[in-house]
Structures are given as C-alpha cells and as structure tokens.
Design an enzyme around this catalytic site. Structure first.
Site: not given
Ligand code: PLP
Length: 398
Positions: A138, A223, A252
């Site tokens: 994701f 990520d 986050k």
């Molecule tokens: C939550 C998340 C995102 C997206 O972050 P947003 O601030 O909602 O755009 C991207 N990568 C990972 C691994 C995430 O958990």
C-alpha cells in the site's frame, strides 16, 4: 454536539469515502480518547500509526501553540527556520543527506517515484523508468500511488493507471530477480507491509533486495510511512535488517497528527531534484516542521524507542498466549508496536464489538486484527486491552 448530530452532518455533507464507525471522538490524552457523549476508549489504532506519542502530548501541544503564535506558514520561496532544523535532525539520524517535505504519505511516495524516474533519466536516459513494486503493498491514493499499490481493490475503476509499474510477490527474492530488466529504475517496497496485513519479511530478504539493486544499479525506495518514526522499536524499520535505502518516505507519525510527509535520499540521488523539478506549497511549513522537531526530541528524550521495544515484547507475549488458547488464530506477527493477529475469519465483527467495549482496534486485509497503540503505551494498558480482547475472542468462538 452529540454523536448523533455529528453523524447526521457527516452523512449529509462529507463525501462517503470511508465506512465510518458510529463514533465521534472529540478529546484525547495519552492512549485514551473520549467520544462526543463522554464515553472513554483505549486507543490501539493511534489515528492509524499517527499519534505515536499518544494524544495531545504536552511537548507537541506546546510546539504547535508557540509556532502558531510566531508564524504558521510562509512559502518555500523563502528559507524556513524550523524546516531546516527538522531536516538536519532527520539527516543526522538516518542514511540520508537531504529531505524533501510534503503533506502526506501519498505525496512523499509521489516525490520518491518522480525522483527515481528523474535520477534514472539523468543517468541512464529516457527508456529506464520502470518501478518494481510488491503485491499486497500500500502506497497511497493518488494515481501514481494506487498504481504502485499492489492491491487491485484500490485501483479498480480508476484505469488507465500509470505505465511503468510491475508487481511481484513480497518476500520472494527469485520473483524480484526475474522481474528486473533493462528498463527497471527502482524497486519500491514497505520493509514491513502494514495495510497488506502486517507482513514481516524473512531473514535475509531485504539484504537480498539491496544486493540485487546494487548489482543492477537500481534504486531502492523504502516506504516507511507506517513503520517508520519509531513504530518498530527503531527509528526506521529497515534498521532491523542491516540495509540502507537510496530513498525513504515518511509521514503518519512524523508530526504527531499535523499533516506532514517527507522523502529522504542520499545526495547522489537527490541531486536530480533541482529548482523547478518538484514542489509543494505547504510542504515543511513552519507549523508542521516545528511539530516534527518536537516529535523527534520527544522520541529521544523520553526514550520512546526503548519503551516501544519493551512494550512490544509484552504485547507479543500476550497475543501469543491467545494463539495457544484459540484455534481460529492462525498467526501472530509484528515488530515493536505494530502487530497483526491473523484469524481464519473476517475480523470486522470483533472490531465492532471492541468499539462497544471501549477499545479501538483495526482490521487490515480482512482477517488480520492490527494493533497500533501509541508508543508511549504502558504495560497496564496492554493488560487492559488483553482482558477485553480475550473476552471478545471467547464470544467470537461461539
Ligand atoms: C498510510 C500509508 C500511505 C499513505 O499515506 P497518506 O498520508 O494517507 O497519503 C502510504 N504508504 C504506507 C505504507 C501507508 O501505511
């Protein structure tokens, strides 16, 4: 305002992109939150790994207040004191030499994708643009990041997606090796998959990925939007695996709830971003940067990583004891304070019943209960969660 009124207004005026629970949270302190009717909840979601220092941490509140009184926003056309300081702190505590600031995880990943393509364009020409991503990953909800995300449910109906992405199975080094080709410019993955169901790589996998990237002159993008900022007991999850990326994304937990994302890279790679190549109006503004500084200071001064590692062990022990007790629990997996409990049925009902009992839990990938408490959680609070969960699982068994 009462819960009912808030729900009515949300339903009338807010786009229904979320299947929301019938709860409106209005106040928080540490690992506790309260709804509009005064009911108390123990929070094992933390705004989805955002409020890592707990709700309304005093140092965060003070930083926001002080900065708001001085200067909330100026354009990146000018130098920003707090931004330069936060970048320095992040660089001094990571593999990176430079930081680009945005406002969210998706934007941080967009920046990473653009940088990887631009770097490859600068060094290898225009035909080397492909990014290999992982199934079950994701990366966000923008067009590029739903393309990178390896779960069809996020991109269905939004086609055509971006060209130049392909997906291989996570934790399968052979699949990655086979997918690498002369067009590959980068490999992008979460060191631990969050939304995909808390998937932990096998020993040696990430080192294998790093080696393949090095051998083929391919950039490694990690990520760490969910698992960075201390969530796993180290500042960044990749530190557990003895590797360094070329590019890393954060969001986050980075500013404890003030919107912020960051893309970090080595000088060699970041030098492909020159004036005019990328930008963000809000990115790294005084308010979010000052908050980010307060978060980084608190992480070290309050020994947050140590607490996370220790409480992670306490959580793991209790979750594993539940696995022994209930045959329908298939696996317990996690690191630090991100844990998943894989059930042999959909976990949505348990999340609903937990809510009624004053416990905020989340479910990822359908069958995986996900535990994301604040990193400041205490053993007493873990015991409280455990007691509620144990009785919910007993009911679920019937
Ligand atoms: C939550 C998340 C995102 C997206 O972050 P947003 O601030 O909602 O755009 C991207 N990568 C990972 C691994 C995430 O958990």
């Amino acid at each position: 305002m009462k819960t009912e009124e808030i729900i009515d207004k949300t339903e009338k005026y807010v786009a229904s992109t979320y299947g929301r629970y019938p709860v409106a949270l209005v106040k928080g302190e540490g690992a506790k939150v309260w709804d509009a009717d005064g009911k108390e909840y123990l929070d094992f979601v933390s705004g989805l790994a955002v409020c890592n220092l707990g709700h309304s941490h005093p140092a965060v509140v003070t930083a926001i207040k002080d900065q708001a009184e001085k200067l909330i926003h100026v354009s990146n056309l000018y130098h920003i004191e707090a931004q330069s300081e936060l970048a320095k702190i992040l660089v001094e505590n990571s593999f990176a030499d430079k930081v680009f600031f945005g406002n969210s995880g998706a934007e941080a990943n967009e920046a990473a994708i653009k940088l990887a393509r631009r770097y490859s364009f600068d060094h290898f020409g225009k035909d080397r643009y492909e990014i290999i991503c992982m199934k079950q990953s994701f990366h966000g909800r923008t067009m590029a990041t739903i393309t990178a995300t390896g779960q069809e449910k996020f991109s269905k109906g939004f086609e055509p997606l971006l060209p130049g992405f392909r997906h291989v199975a996570f934790d399968d080094i052979t699949a990655l090796r086979k997918a690498i080709n002369p067009r590959t410019c980068a490999v992008m993955l979460e060191p631990i998959q969050g939304e995909g169901g808390v998937n932990i790589p096998s020993e040696g996998y990430l080192r294998g990925v790093r080696e393949l990237c090095d051998r083929n002159n391919i950039l490694l993008i990690l990520d760490e939007v969910q698992v960075g900022m201390g969530r796993t007991g180290k500042l960044f999850a990749h530190e557990h695996y003895g590797i360094k990326p070329d590019i890393m994304t954060l969001a986050k937990g980075i500013a404890s709830g003030v919107p912020m994302g960051a893309m970090l890279a080595t000088d060699k790679v970041m030098s492909s971003f020159v004036p005019g190549t990328h930008a963000s109006t809000f990115g790294g503004n005084p308010l979010s940067s000052a908050t980010g500084i307060a978060v980084m200071k608190a992480i070290y001064e309050e020994k947050i990583l140590e607490n996370c590692a220790e409480m992670g062990k306490a959580l793991e022990k209790r979750l594993k004891s539940l696995k022994k007790k209930y045959a329908f629990i298939k696996e317990i997996r996690g690191k630090g304070l991100i844990y998943g409990m894989e059930l042999d049925f959909e976990g949505g009902d348990i999340v609903q019943s937990a809510l009624k009992r004053g416990l905020l839990l989340n479910c990822a990938a359908g069958k995986v209960l996900r535990f994301l408490p604040p990193l400041t959680i205490t053993e007493g609070e873990i015991d409280e969660m455990f007691a509620t969960l144990d009785s919910l699982l007993t009911e679920a068994k019937r």
